[in-house]
Design a protein around this motif. Structure first.
Motif: not given
Length: 293
Positions: A255, A277-280, A282
């Motif tokens: 990441e 990504g999907e956790r932008d 976080s």
């Protein structure tokens, strides 16, 4: 009971002598990503972290790991009055304050005690504080304060504790950058003395509730301090008087961490989040403060 505050609080958890060398400093800096950008192998600024000799400086976060740098076993959890195991534990917060620049090599003594235990209901927070002193002179070199979050061990009727959050300024950051965590970052960083299998063994990580091994919190801690030092202090590690941060979320190798910093009231306030990504967005680190020397 698994945690007995009457036994734990005030108990000494470490009284040890340790040494470090330039090679340890170099490995630590590489473990937190120093020298990884194109051109860093030719940059005088970057080489202050990665080339031994008179120009080598020590990022203050090294003091957190120096006492256990040569450990080759998973960190023990033989804390007085605390019957816990590694699968229950994540790092909660970390602070270091310096009396002066850390030498590139030396020998010191560390004395550590448990200072507080907070009851968060479904978890407990255990705080420790340590003082490192020069072996020859007894002069204080640095102090560390840290907490661990122990899942499933709250509810014993203790103090919930309190903390004052650091408010990020409502304006554009004075500095912002990103760092791409390499797939092998945790495997490299574990050579800095943290062999917790949570960061390397996929089966252990799944047993602890994670889909894959996670990056060491102290690796994210070092990455953030290095980026803030480079971006807002001209890369001068001696300008850092201390660094504190709370571990607000996990990072998986591969990441990207976005680090932001604000000059505010004679200090630097920072933040670190996942970028892309999907956790932008976080959270990674919160309540980040760099105090100046």
């Amino acid at each position: 009971m698994p945690i007995d505050p009457s036994v734990a609080i005030g108990a000494q958890t470490a009284n040890t002598t340790f040494s470090w060398t330039e090679s340890d400093v170099l490995l630590y800096h590489l473990g937190i990503g120093a020298g990884s950008r194109p051109g860093d192998n030719l940059s005088a600024d970057a080489l202050r972290y990665t080339l031994d000799g008179p120009g080598l400086q020590v990022l203050p976060s090294f003091g957190v790991v120096a006492p256990t740098f040569h450990a080759t076993e998973p960190p023990p959890l033989d804390l007085p009055g605390c019957d816990i195991n590694l699968a229950q534990v994540v790092h909660g917060a970390q602070e270091i304050s310096l009396s002066g620049p850390i030498p590139t090599a030396g020998t010191a003594r560390l004395r550590t005690t448990i200072t507080d235990i907070w009851d968060k209901g479904k978890a407990a927070v255990i705080w420790q504080e340590g003082v490192a002193t020069a072996e020859d002179s007894g002069e204080e070199l640095w102090r560390v304060r840290s907490s661990i979050f122990v899942k499933g061990e709250g509810g014993f009727g203790g103090d919930r504790g309190s903390a004052t959050p650091v408010v990020v300024p409502e304006r554009a950051a004075d500095f912002e950058t990103s760092y791409d965590v390499t797939p092998q970052q945790a495997l490299l960083y574990r050579l800095c003395g943290d062999r917790n299998p949570l960061h390397a063994d996929p089966d252990f990580a799944k047993g602890a509730g994670f889909p894959a091994p996670i990056l060491h919190g102290l690796c994210s801690y070092g990455i953030a301090l290095r980026e803030l030092t480079d971006g807002l202090l001209g890369g001068d590690a001696t300008a850092v008087g201390g660094f504190t941060a709370r571990f607000a979320g996990v990072v998986f190798p591969g990441e990207t961490i976005r680090v932001s910093g604000w000059r505010e009231d004679g200090r630097i306030i920072g933040s670190a989040v996942i970028a892309g990504g999907e956790r932008d967005g976080s959270p990674v680190l919160a309540d980040c403060v760099v105090s100046l020397a």
